[in-house]
Enzyme design. Structure first.
Site, PDB file in Angstrom:
ATOM      1  CB  CYS A 197      -0.644  -0.056   1.305  1.00 13.18           C
ATOM      2  SG  CYS A 197      -1.774   1.164   1.659  1.00 13.18           S
ATOM      3  CB  CYS A 226      -3.029   4.076  -5.250  1.00 16.36           C
ATOM      4  SG  CYS A 226      -4.319   3.187  -4.648  1.00 16.36           S
TER       5      CYS A 226
HETATM    6  N1  DGL Z   1      -3.952   1.030  -1.854  1.00 16.53           N
HETATM    7  C1  DGL Z   1      -3.813   1.581  -1.318  1.00 16.53           C
HETATM    8  C2  DGL Z   1      -2.487   2.659  -1.736  1.00 16.53           C
HETATM    9  O1  DGL Z   1      -1.619   1.864  -2.447  1.00 16.53           O
HETATM   10  C3  DGL Z   1      -4.604   2.547  -0.293  1.00 16.53           C
HETATM   11  C4  DGL Z   1      -5.861   2.953  -0.960  1.00 16.53           C
HETATM   12  C5  DGL Z   1      -6.809   3.640   0.334  1.00 16.53           C
HETATM   13  O2  DGL Z   1      -7.130   2.946   1.159  1.00 16.53           O
HETATM   14  O3  DGL Z   1      -7.176   4.697   0.247  1.00 16.53           O
HETATM   15  O4  DGL Z   1      -2.437   3.454  -1.714  1.00 16.53           O
END
Ligand code: DGL
Length: 253
Positions: free
Chosen positions: A73, A183
Site C-alpha cells: 500500500c 496506488c
Molecule cells: N491501496 C492503497 C495505496 O496503495 C490505499 C488505498 C486506500 O485505502 O485509500 O495507496
C-alpha cells in the site's frame, strides 16, 4: 532456508496487484494476505487514525508468525514505513510510486502520478520529486474514488469511466508519456485507463520493484522458502472462507 509465511497487507484488494508480482518471482512460498477492509479507504482519512489501522494490520501478520511483511500500500508506506521498521525486527518491505523509472523514461514529455490524496501530499512524495529534480516535469492527481470502485470490483463501468474522465478534465493527456499508478488499487483499471489516455502512454507501478526487493532481502538473509505455493486470506484479521473471489482477482491482473 525458512518456510514460515510471508505477510502481505493493504487497506483492501489493491495489494493483490503486488502479491501477483511477488508470486511470479517467489512461487515457492506461503503467503498470508490481510486486507483491512474494515478500515478502507486509508488515503482520505487522517494520518494518525490510519497509522493505528496499519499497526493493527501488521500486528496481526506478526501474530501469524510471518518471516517478512510487505506493505502493499503506497499510502501506508508513505506515512508509516519508518515507524514499522523501528517496531519490528523482521524485514518490512514497502512500496513507492515508480516515479524514478518514469522520470528517466519520459523523454521530452511529462509524467503524471495518480495516487491517493495522502500519498500525493505526504513529505515522502515532495522529497522524492526534489531528489529527482522532477518538480517541473511531474504533475499529480488524486483519484480517491477509484479505491471505492475497486473494492466494489467495478473496474469497467461507464460510471468509472465518467469519474476518471471528469477528474482529468483540466489535464492535457498528450503532455504525458508516462502514467505512474501510485496506488496499488489502480492497476485493476489499466484497461479503462488505456482507453482514455493516448495509445503511446506507458503505465508503470511499483509492484515489480517490491517483488525484486523482497526476493533480494530474503535471499541475503537466507530466508527463502521451498514450499508449495499457498495463500491464506484475511479481512482485517478474520479468515476469509470464500477465497475464490480473491483468487480470481489475482488472475485478472
Ligand atoms: N491501496 C492503497 C495505496 O496503495 C490505499 C488505498 C486506500 O485505502 O485509500 O495507496
Amino acid at each position: 532456508m525458512n518456510n514460515q509465511s510471508i505477510g502481505v497487507f493493504d487497506s483492501g484488494i489493491g495489494g493483490l496487484t503486488v502479491l501477483k508480482k511477488i508470486i511470479d518471482l517467489l512461487p515457492n512460498e506461503k503467503y498470508v494476505y490481510n486486507a483491512d477492509i474494515k478500515n478502507v479507504p486509508y488515503g482520505t482519512k487522517p494520518k494518525e487514525e490510519v497509522k493505528k489501522y496499519i499497526k493493527e494490520a501488521v500486528n496481526f501478520l506478526i501474530s501469524q508468525n510471518v518471516k517478512a511483511v510487505v506493505v502493499a500500500c503506497n499510502t501506508a508506506t508513505s506515512i508509516a514505513i519508518n515507524d514499522l521498521r523501528n517496531s519490528y525486527s523482521i524485514p518490512i518491505i514497502g512500496i513507492e510510486p515508480a516515479v524514478k523509472p518514469a522520470v528517466e523514461n519520459k523523454g521530452s514529455k511529462k509524467v503524471l502520478i495518480m495516487a491517493t490524496p495522502t500519498t500525493i501530499k505526504e513529505e515522502k512524495m515532495k522529497d522524492l520529486l526534489i531528489k529527482l529534480n522532477a518538480q517541473n516535469s511531474v504533475d499529480l492527481i488524486a483519484m480517491p474514488r477509484l479505491v471505492e470502485y475497486a473494492e466494489k470490483k467495478d473496474f469497467q463501468s461507464d460510471e468509472v469511466k465518467e469519474y476518471i474522465t471528469k477528474q482529468l478534465e483540466t489535464y492535457n493527456l498528450g503532455d504525458y508519456s508516462e502514467l505512474v499508478l501510485g496506488c496499488t488499487h489502480f492497476p485493476f483499471f489499466k484497461p479503462i485507463l488505456s482507453s482514455i489516455f493516448p495509445k503511446d502512454t506507458k503505465m508503470i507501478d511499483g509492484s515489480l520493484g517490491v517483488a525484486k526487493r523482497l526476493k533480494n532481502v530474503l535471499s541475503e538473509q537466507n530466508l527463502l522458502g521451498n514450499n508449495q505455493l499457498e495463500i491464506e486470506y484475511y479481512y482485517s484479521g478474520k479468515k476469509v472462507e470464500n477465497e475464490d473471489e480473491l483468487n480470481n482477482l489475482l488472475k485478472i491482473i
